[in-house]
Design a protein around this motif. Structure first.
Motif, PDB file in Angstrom:
ATOM      1  N   PRO A   1     -30.185  -6.563 -20.057  1.00  0.00           N
ATOM      2  CA  PRO A   1     -31.460  -6.767 -19.716  1.00  0.00           C
ATOM      3  C   PRO A   1     -31.611  -6.707 -18.167  1.00  0.00           C
ATOM      4  O   PRO A   1     -32.489  -6.288 -17.581  1.00  0.00           O
ATOM      5  N   ALA A   2     -30.577  -7.267 -17.433  1.00  0.00           N
ATOM      6  CA  ALA A   2     -30.697  -7.437 -16.086  1.00  0.00           C
ATOM      7  C   ALA A   2     -30.459  -6.021 -15.445  1.00  0.00           C
ATOM      8  O   ALA A   2     -31.376  -5.761 -14.494  1.00  0.00           O
ATOM      9  N   VAL A   3     -29.663  -5.247 -16.123  1.00  0.00           N
ATOM     10  CA  VAL A   3     -29.673  -3.924 -15.456  1.00  0.00           C
ATOM     11  C   VAL A   3     -30.970  -2.880 -15.667  1.00  0.00           C
ATOM     12  O   VAL A   3     -31.489  -2.282 -14.579  1.00  0.00           O
ATOM     13  N   GLN A   4     -31.565  -3.045 -16.756  1.00  0.00           N
ATOM     14  CA  GLN A   4     -32.686  -2.555 -16.932  1.00  0.00           C
ATOM     15  C   GLN A   4     -33.780  -2.952 -16.016  1.00  0.00           C
ATOM     16  O   GLN A   4     -34.647  -1.922 -15.526  1.00  0.00           O
ATOM     17  N   GLU A   5     -33.988  -4.172 -15.862  1.00  0.00           N
ATOM     18  CA  GLU A   5     -35.110  -4.798 -14.972  1.00  0.00           C
ATOM     19  C   GLU A   5     -34.800  -4.218 -13.602  1.00  0.00           C
ATOM     20  O   GLU A   5     -35.754  -3.801 -12.975  1.00  0.00           O
ATOM     21  N   ILE A   6     -33.611  -4.332 -13.137  1.00  0.00           N
ATOM     22  CA  ILE A   6     -33.309  -4.035 -11.722  1.00  0.00           C
ATOM     23  C   ILE A   6     -33.505  -2.404 -11.303  1.00  0.00           C
ATOM     24  O   ILE A   6     -33.682  -2.216 -10.460  1.00  0.00           O
ATOM     25  N   VAL A   7     -33.141  -1.729 -12.223  1.00  0.00           N
ATOM     26  CA  VAL A   7     -33.158  -0.377 -12.144  1.00  0.00           C
ATOM     27  C   VAL A   7     -34.488   0.222 -12.260  1.00  0.00           C
ATOM     28  O   VAL A   7     -35.127   1.015 -11.458  1.00  0.00           O
ATOM     29  N   LYS A   8     -35.455  -0.428 -12.824  1.00  0.00           N
ATOM     30  CA  LYS A   8     -36.994  -0.256 -12.841  1.00  0.00           C
ATOM     31  C   LYS A   8     -37.548  -0.617 -11.388  1.00  0.00           C
ATOM     32  O   LYS A   8     -38.271   0.004 -11.166  1.00  0.00           O
ATOM     33  N   GLU A   9     -37.053  -1.734 -10.984  1.00  0.00           N
ATOM     34  CA  GLU A   9     -37.267  -2.389  -9.850  1.00  0.00           C
ATOM     35  C   GLU A   9     -37.228  -1.490  -8.526  1.00  0.00           C
ATOM     36  O   GLU A   9     -38.061  -1.223  -7.788  1.00  0.00           O
ATOM     37  N   VAL A  10     -35.844  -0.998  -8.476  1.00  0.00           N
ATOM     38  CA  VAL A  10     -35.331  -0.304  -7.536  1.00  0.00           C
ATOM     39  C   VAL A  10     -35.964   1.139  -7.612  1.00  0.00           C
ATOM     40  O   VAL A  10     -36.175   1.825  -6.512  1.00  0.00           O
ATOM     41  N   THR A  11     -36.056   1.938  -8.676  1.00  0.00           N
ATOM     42  CA  THR A  11     -36.561   3.224  -8.917  1.00  0.00           C
ATOM     43  C   THR A  11     -37.938   3.136  -8.218  1.00  0.00           C
ATOM     44  O   THR A  11     -38.146   4.322  -7.925  1.00  0.00           O
ATOM     45  N   ALA A  12     -38.573   2.142  -8.565  1.00  0.00           N
ATOM     46  CA  ALA A  12     -40.088   2.404  -8.231  1.00  0.00           C
ATOM     47  C   ALA A  12     -40.310   2.491  -6.677  1.00  0.00           C
ATOM     48  O   ALA A  12     -41.504   2.797  -6.098  1.00  0.00           O
ATOM     49  N   ARG A  13     -39.175   2.349  -5.627  1.00  0.00           N
ATOM     50  CA  ARG A  13     -39.243   2.249  -4.385  1.00  0.00           C
ATOM     51  C   ARG A  13     -38.917   3.638  -3.732  1.00  0.00           C
ATOM     52  O   ARG A  13     -39.206   3.815  -2.611  1.00  0.00           O
ATOM     53  N   TYR A  14     -38.615   4.472  -4.802  1.00  0.00           N
ATOM     54  CA  TYR A  14     -38.030   5.674  -4.019  1.00  0.00           C
ATOM     55  C   TYR A  14     -38.929   6.678  -4.741  1.00  0.00           C
ATOM     56  O   TYR A  14     -39.100   6.795  -5.963  1.00  0.00           O
ATOM     57  N   PRO A  15     -39.182   7.784  -4.050  1.00  0.00           N
ATOM     58  CA  PRO A  15     -39.510   9.159  -4.623  1.00  0.00           C
ATOM     59  C   PRO A  15     -38.683   9.829  -5.533  1.00  0.00           C
ATOM     60  O   PRO A  15     -37.402   9.484  -5.195  1.00  0.00           O
TER      61      PRO A  15
ATOM     62  N   LEU B   1     -27.341   5.584  -2.119  1.00  0.00           N
ATOM     63  CA  LEU B   1     -28.069   4.476  -1.597  1.00  0.00           C
ATOM     64  C   LEU B   1     -28.850   3.538  -2.557  1.00  0.00           C
ATOM     65  O   LEU B   1     -28.670   2.450  -2.624  1.00  0.00           O
ATOM     66  N   VAL B   2     -29.254   4.252  -3.730  1.00  0.00           N
ATOM     67  CA  VAL B   2     -29.895   3.858  -4.912  1.00  0.00           C
ATOM     68  C   VAL B   2     -28.637   2.946  -5.478  1.00  0.00           C
ATOM     69  O   VAL B   2     -29.113   1.759  -6.151  1.00  0.00           O
ATOM     70  N   ALA B   3     -27.515   3.559  -5.922  1.00  0.00           N
ATOM     71  CA  ALA B   3     -26.659   2.712  -6.475  1.00  0.00           C
ATOM     72  C   ALA B   3     -26.143   1.322  -5.875  1.00  0.00           C
ATOM     73  O   ALA B   3     -26.133   0.362  -6.363  1.00  0.00           O
ATOM     74  N   ASN B   4     -26.051   1.501  -4.520  1.00  0.00           N
ATOM     75  CA  ASN B   4     -25.657   0.240  -3.828  1.00  0.00           C
ATOM     76  C   ASN B   4     -26.840  -0.750  -3.693  1.00  0.00           C
ATOM     77  O   ASN B   4     -26.427  -2.012  -3.868  1.00  0.00           O
ATOM     78  N   GLU B   5     -28.338  -0.506  -3.926  1.00  0.00           N
ATOM     79  CA  GLU B   5     -29.156  -1.137  -3.805  1.00  0.00           C
ATOM     80  C   GLU B   5     -29.254  -2.276  -5.347  1.00  0.00           C
ATOM     81  O   GLU B   5     -29.529  -3.259  -5.431  1.00  0.00           O
ATOM     82  N   ILE B   6     -29.044  -1.140  -6.498  1.00  0.00           N
ATOM     83  CA  ILE B   6     -28.899  -1.861  -7.792  1.00  0.00           C
ATOM     84  C   ILE B   6     -27.585  -2.717  -7.701  1.00  0.00           C
ATOM     85  O   ILE B   6     -27.876  -3.969  -8.356  1.00  0.00           O
ATOM     86  N   SER B   7     -26.647  -2.353  -7.173  1.00  0.00           N
ATOM     87  CA  SER B   7     -25.681  -3.129  -7.347  1.00  0.00           C
ATOM     88  C   SER B   7     -25.659  -4.620  -6.624  1.00  0.00           C
ATOM     89  O   SER B   7     -25.191  -5.712  -7.039  1.00  0.00           O
TER      90      SER B   7
END
Length: 300
Positions: A132-146, A156-162
């Protein structure tokens, strides 16, 4: 006592009872069972926790053999090696493109806090906490990038998720080792637009390269023409009237060497085949400058 009594011989030999043998065998078996249930082995890469009537003991056991109370106590093992949890997450990018992300998380359990994790969460912590934590964070980070940046800036996306996931799982004493974005999956329409854009960029780059090539070739042609013009200019400066006359005399001399003594039959306004005036003029000058021949006239 009747001689046919079957128990007479047994009583005469000491009065042994067959139930004693049965009880002895049962006692030995019980001792063996109790012995095997008096210890537990914690495997390498794990820690153990005593569980007595369903209650956990906060004493963390290192790998090896440990004693326990038979039948009343057990040892549960917690894996402290690096494990992997894979999660699929569906989200939308900043430009509202649907994105499906497959993420693999490498993590481990902190040994000293295994009791807290097992007592508060249980052994199914990967499905209860990590996914559940991975799904929530991925959605949050993905929404910040085109959508295009998710591909171009994958690291950069992987580092922010990490970073976000590390802070989230630290509350449960889970250590994040590495995050890997296995795959980004976009819609077919978006994939087609990306492909068309790449084709257009390649064509534009080719046209730009062709233009540069044409410009370079034009500059080379101009430079070559300028060099030829400069060379011709220098040659013209070297040509003088004396040089022209000298070249004409050379040509006429070569023609005289090949002349068979006959004049050409064709006449016209063109330049004479041989300019004899030069030679006649030179001959006249020679005759004028030479002294007259002496003759002895007879006197009458």
């Amino acid at each position: 006592m009747s001689p046919s009594d079957p128990h007479a011989n047994i009583r005469r030999r000491g009065g042994a009872n067959p139930w004693k043998y049965i009880l002895s065998v049962i006692g030995v078996l019980l001792l063996i069972i109790i012995g095997f249930n008096s210890y537990a082995t914690v495997q390498y890469g794990h820690v153990g926790l005593y569980q007595t009537f369903g209650k956990l003991n906060n004493n963390v056991l290192e790998p090896g053999i440990h004693l326990k109370v038979p039948f009343f106590q057990s040892v549960i093992q917690v894996n402290t090696q690096v494990a992997k949890a894979e999660t699929d997450s569906s989200a939308s990018s900043m430009d509202l493109q649907p994105v499906s992300t497959h993420v693999a998380v490498n993590y481990s359990v902190e040994k000293s806090t295994a009791f807290t994790l097992m007592n508060n969460v249980g052994g199914n912590y990967d499905n209860i906490i990590i996914n559940p934590a991975v799904q929530e964070i991925v959605k949050e980070v993905t929404a910040r990038y085109p959508a295009e940046d998710l591909i171009a800036k994958r690291d950069l996306v992987a580092n922010e998720i990490s970073d976000h996931l590390t802070a989230r799982l630290a509350k449960y004493n889970l250590i994040v080792k590495e995050i890997n974005i296995v795959n980004f999956k976009f819609s077919d329409a978006f994939n087609q637009s990306i492909e068309a854009k790449q084709v257009a960029q390649q064509q534009a780059l080719k046209a730009e390269n062709d233009l540069k090539r044409i410009q370079i070739e034009a500059k080379q042609t101009i430079a070559q023409a300028q060099a030829e013009a400069e060379s011709l200019k220098l040659k013209k400066q070297e040509v003088t009237a004396e040089l022209v006359q000298y070249k004409q005399i050379e040509v006429q001399e070569k023609a005289l060497e090949k002349w068979d003594g006959h004049l050409p039959n064709v006449t016209g306004g063109a330049t004479p085949f041989i300019d004899l005036s030069a030679f006649v003029g030179s001959s006249s000058k020679s005759a004028a400058t030479s002294p007259p021949a002496s003759t002895n006239a007879a006197q009458p």
